[in-house]
Design an enzyme around this catalytic site. Structure first.
Site, PDB file in Angstrom:
ATOM      1  N   LYS A  58      33.999  33.242  23.983  1.00  0.00           N
ATOM      2  CA  LYS A  58      35.113  32.691  24.318  1.00  0.00           C
ATOM      3  C   LYS A  58      35.112  31.039  23.415  1.00  0.00           C
ATOM      4  O   LYS A  58      34.168  30.402  23.313  1.00  0.00           O
ATOM      5  CB  LYS A  58      35.255  32.190  25.740  1.00  0.00           C
ATOM      6  CG  LYS A  58      35.670  33.575  26.760  1.00  0.00           C
ATOM      7  CD  LYS A  58      35.970  33.153  27.885  1.00  0.00           C
ATOM      8  CE  LYS A  58      35.761  34.230  29.040  1.00  0.00           C
ATOM      9  NZ  LYS A  58      36.948  34.901  29.080  1.00  0.00           N
TER      10      LYS A  58
ATOM     11  N   ARG B 261      34.524  44.687  34.595  1.00  0.00           N
ATOM     12  CA  ARG B 261      34.713  45.983  35.077  1.00  0.00           C
ATOM     13  C   ARG B 261      33.399  46.846  34.826  1.00  0.00           C
ATOM     14  O   ARG B 261      33.286  47.524  35.692  1.00  0.00           O
ATOM     15  CB  ARG B 261      35.701  46.671  34.126  1.00  0.00           C
ATOM     16  CG  ARG B 261      35.307  46.581  32.491  1.00  0.00           C
ATOM     17  CD  ARG B 261      36.573  46.691  31.565  1.00  0.00           C
ATOM     18  NE  ARG B 261      37.580  45.785  31.469  1.00  0.00           N
ATOM     19  CZ  ARG B 261      38.724  45.710  31.157  1.00  0.00           C
ATOM     20  NH1 ARG B 261      39.077  46.964  30.263  1.00  0.00           N
ATOM     21  NH2 ARG B 261      39.501  44.621  31.264  1.00  0.00           N
TER      22      ARG B 261
HETATM   23 ZN    ZN Z   1      34.930  38.116  30.258  1.00  0.00          ZN
END
Ligand code: ZN
Length: 494
Positions: free
Chosen positions: A269, A343
């Site tokens: 990120k 997930r």
């Molecule tokens: Zn993530």
């Protein structure tokens, strides 16, 4: 400074330096007589106060009184709006929080009276109060500990269950503290100490704790947790809290995403996306604090709390795009985005729950997708379920608990793996092919792939819900403890 919140009847006015009264404008106006016991004040003073409040200057008023005892007290009155759509709780919990933040003095003991129409507003109001007084701080300015006495006073005389509300409030503030704590302080090791402390606090309830960690995960087939967490100094873990009361008729498993810090992994990120990622364990915090609060408030079901803990770190050992992970379900996942890691750990968690715990109901909860912001907004979590009745139950419980939710599209035939996560070399990829096709639901359907057994299809006996709390888990850079109150409500509703 630590503020201790105490719900219940309030000490006499002249024992505390300040009293704060808040409520919906309509409630305060029509029930002025229910304002704090001002019996120690002269009637004309009370009238002067009330006329000032109701002349339209309702933002916040401070009045300083000399009491008969000679001590001084300050009275603050503040009101907020009562407009509510059908998709809201019976009172604006968010306005309870913001009104208190503006009105309550910053130091000293205080009593708060929240004027309510009825007891059905109590839990939402209490959660709102709890969110106004976060526990975590590293500010260096010195201030002393204080007590905040909170009375939830109903004008219709209906009674408030202060014992349960105290338990919920403690849980909300506990979860918020974990979410607010920096990853430097809260790594998987220290988080497990928090889990062990909950286990110890619940020792008299017969709660058991199992922890699967580090290489045990790799050897045990937990490819999601191991893959995501193996790049970090503090190894990943699956913590399983179990509560099996006598005569339980229902078994529930709650599974929480606990990404200690999400750098995005090798799909790193940037400077805009990474700050705040200490909060990516909010789902697991809701499970941990919700589990404790549910049991302390008398849950009668078999209850399992599973925390999927891992740090998505950048390291030469980190999992890579193009890696193939085998989830505990046995299914293989080709990684096309290391930042879609939640997930993967949840896949292990729900697979473990459905393989070994024989649950009637599985609920996973996670700060899963940015798409949740767009799908249901910042106040409501997204609720995906294979069972319409369970979906309705969660939305209704959300309104009662103050943790609002809204259904998101359940349509696995339209959002199938073949369509959304096609892979040439594995059973699926982990990040969607088409971002313009119900992405929030698609992420939940990915988790659904790892429910083990043939009874988890829509209409079959297994009931499952996926709760995406990416937006409501944080407000104004503070953890909200979202999910704790909802879990307590569900523990007593289902
Ligand atoms: Zn993530």
């Amino acid at each position: 400074m630590t503020s201790t919140l105490l719900f219940g009847s309030v000490a006499a006015l002249d024992q505390l330096p300040a009293t704060v009264v808040i409520g919906e404008k309509t409630t305060v106006e029509s029930h002025a007589e229910a304002l704090p016991h001002l019996s120690s004040l002269k009637q004309d003073v009370v009238h002067e106060l009330l006329s000032a409040i109701f002349d339209g200057t309702t933002e916040s008023l401070a009045h300083h009184y000399k009491l008969p005892s000679g001590s001084r007290t300050s009275l603050f009155v503040s009101t907020f709006g009562s407009e509510l759509s059908r998709n809201n709780a019976p009172i604006r919990g968010d306005l309870v929080t913001s009104t208190l933040q503006k009105t309550v003095p910053k130091s000293g003991d205080v009593r708060i009276i929240v004027l309510l129409k009825s007891a059905n507003q109590a839990v939402t109001a209490a959660v709102g109060v709890s969110r106004a007084f976060p526990l975590y701080t590293r500010k260096t300015a010195k201030s002393s500990d204080r007590k905040i006495h909170v009375e939830l006073r109903t004008v219709d005389g209906s009674s408030v269950d202060n014992a349960r509300i105290q338990i919920i409030s403690n849980g909300v503030r506990f979860a918020s503290r974990l979410v607010d704590t920096t990853p430097f302080e809260l790594n998987t090791d220290t988080y497990l100490e928090e889990v062990k402390a909950v286990h110890a606090r619940l020792a008299s309830h017969g709660v058991e704790l199992t922890i699967i960690r580090d290489r045990e995960l790799e050897q045990g087939g937990f490819g999601g947790l191991w893959g995501v967490g193996k790049g970090a100094d503090h190894p990943p873990a699956l913590a399983i809290l179990s509560y099996k009361p006598a005569d339980a008729k229902l078994t529930m498993a709650w599974v929480g995403k606990g990404i200690i810090y999400d750098t995005g992994g090798l799909t790193i990120k940037g400077k805009d996306g990474m700050p705040g990622m200490k909060t990516d364990m909010g789902g697991s915090a809701a499970v941990l604090a919700g589990f404790e609060a549910a049991i302390l408030s008398g849950c009668k079901h078999n209850l399992y709390g599973l925390l999927c803990l891992a740090e998505n770190a950048v390291d030469s050992r980190s999992f890579k795009n193009d890696d193939i992970l085998t989830i505990y379900s046995g299914k293989t996942v080709e990684i096309n985005n290391t930042d879609a890691e939640g997930r993967l750990v949840l896949g292990d968690g729900v697979a473990y729950a459905t393989k070994h715990l024989n649950p009637d109901i599985v609920i996973d909860i996670a700060t899963l997708t940015g798409a949740q912001f767009i799908t249901t907004g910042k106040a409501h979590c997204g609720v995906l379920s294979n069972n319409e009745e369970l979906e309705r139950t969660i939305i209704a419980a959300g309104k009662r608990s103050g943790d609002l939710g809204f259904p998101i599209l359940y349509a696995p035939e339209l959002l199938s793996v073949a369509k959304m996560y096609p892979s040439e070399v594995a059973d699926m990829k982990n990040s969607v092919k088409d971002r313009m096709n119900a992405q929030c639901s698609a992420a939940g359907h990915f988790v659904e792939q790892h429910l083990v057994g043939d009874h988890w299809k829509e209409g079959a006996r297994g009931r499952w819900a996926h709760i995406d709390i990416a937006a409501p888990s944080v407000s104004n850079e503070r953890g909200t403890g979202f999910g704790v109150s909802l879990f307590v409500e569900l523990a007593h509703t289902l």
